[in-house]
Enzyme design. Structure first.
Site, short mmCIF file in Angstrom:
data_model
loop_
_atom_site.label_atom_id
_atom_site.label_comp_id
_atom_site.label_asym_id
_atom_site.label_seq_id
_atom_site.Cartn_x
_atom_site.Cartn_y
_atom_site.Cartn_z
N ASP A 8 0.65 -1.05 -0.27
CA ASP A 8 -0.01 -0.28 -0.29
C ASP A 8 0.80 1.56 -0.21
O ASP A 8 1.48 1.12 1.05
CB ASP A 8 -0.86 0.05 0.78
N ASN A 40 -4.01 3.79 -1.47
CA ASN A 40 -3.85 4.79 -0.11
C ASN A 40 -3.41 6.00 0.19
O ASN A 40 -2.53 6.58 0.51
CB ASN A 40 -3.38 4.77 1.55
N HIS A 68 -11.04 1.00 0.44
CA HIS A 68 -10.41 2.34 0.43
C HIS A 68 -10.48 2.97 -1.47
O HIS A 68 -10.51 3.73 -2.03
CB HIS A 68 -9.76 3.50 0.72
N HIS A 153 -6.57 -8.29 -0.15
CA HIS A 153 -6.67 -7.32 0.93
C HIS A 153 -7.60 -7.70 2.25
O HIS A 153 -8.80 -7.67 2.24
CB HIS A 153 -7.01 -6.13 -0.13
#
Length: 271
Positions: A8, A40, A68, A153
């Site tokens: 990430d 991110n 996200h 994830h």
């Protein structure tokens, strides 16, 4: 084939580290294909089109996402036309974008990249095991695909390890993202699949998982939010995993953890 997976990317620090260091890493170690988790990368939540393009320009062949995925609203508008931006496969039917794609490497080899969300300590989502299995069945390793990379994830290391054993012999690499903490369990399973429970992050480790420590610490101590999480902006460490595959089978012959720059102990591939 030599493949690099980076965990990430967190905020400006992570993006800058990728932009500054990745081209040299690719040249030094002869990587044929690079996958980066970018969920991110934009202010710590989601991925704008501009930052996606920055990661691609630095050398990413594919960028994966996570929980996200759609925190930046413009992702909804550009993901459908970006075949190398992969969101979780097991999101509800009708979610924009794709959860798996077969992408050609620099040398013309075919790499199937799959992104999936876990279910342990995560929001409810469809079964990742059956979703990933179906994607691989449609594009098997050693037949349509010269390599298969699965970015799982998820929060629980047990769940990512279970995915590794579930896919042993059917994927080149099964690697976890999401926790931002690099694990020390990297290994090649009996069937030839490389497994690492979490690749870690590309971000400032003088932080709490890439975030300035004050606000997370406040919430742990009081349970009361007092502000936003702010990505830490010190020098980032690039964390991930590198593998080399057998050209006949797509299974892994060598793997190495990657930790370059920043505050963590250094580890580079020994190709």
């Amino acid at each position: 084939m030599r493949l690099l997976f980076l965990g990430d990317v967190v905020g400006r620090s992570g993006r800058d580290a990728v932009t500054d260091r990745l081209p040299g890493i690719i040249a030094k170690h002869g990587f044929d294909f690079v996958v980066i988790n970018g969920e991110n990368a934009s202010h710590g939540r989601g991925l704008t089109e501009g930052h996606f393009n920055d990661l691609k320009a630095a050398g990413a062949d594919v960028v994966t996402l996570g929980d996200h995925a759609f925190d930046q609203r413009d992702t909804l508008s550009y993901i459908a036309r970006e075949p190398t931006l992969i969101r979780p496969l097991n999101m509800p039917e009708g979610t924009p974008g794709r959860g798996a794609n077969l992408v050609e490497s620099r040398k013309g080899l075919r790499v199937l990249v799959i992104n999936a969300l876990g279910r342990v300590f995560m929001d409810p989502i469809d079964d990742p095991f059956r979703a990933v299995e179906a994607a691989i069945a449609a594009c098997p390793l050693g037949e349509q695909a010269d390599a298969v990379i699965v970015d799982f994830h998820t929060e629980a290391t047990s769940e990512i390890q279970a995915m590794g054993f579930f896919l042993d012999g059917r994927a080149s690499l099964v690697v976890g993202t999401h926790t931002h903490i690099p694990t020390a369990d990297h290994r090649i399973l009996k069937g030839g699949t490389a497994l690492m429970a979490d690749a870690g992050m590309c971000g400032d480790f003088d932080s709490i998982i890439g975030v300035e420590a004050d606000e997370p610490l406040n919430r742990f101590l009081t349970g009361i939010p007092s502000g936003r999480f702010t990505p830490a902006e010190g020098e980032a460490t690039l964390c991930g995993v590198a593998i080399e595959t057998d050209p006949r089978t797509g299974l892994v012959t060598r793997m190495f953890p990657v930790r370059i720059g920043g505050t963590l102990a250094q580890a580079e591939p020994a190709f």
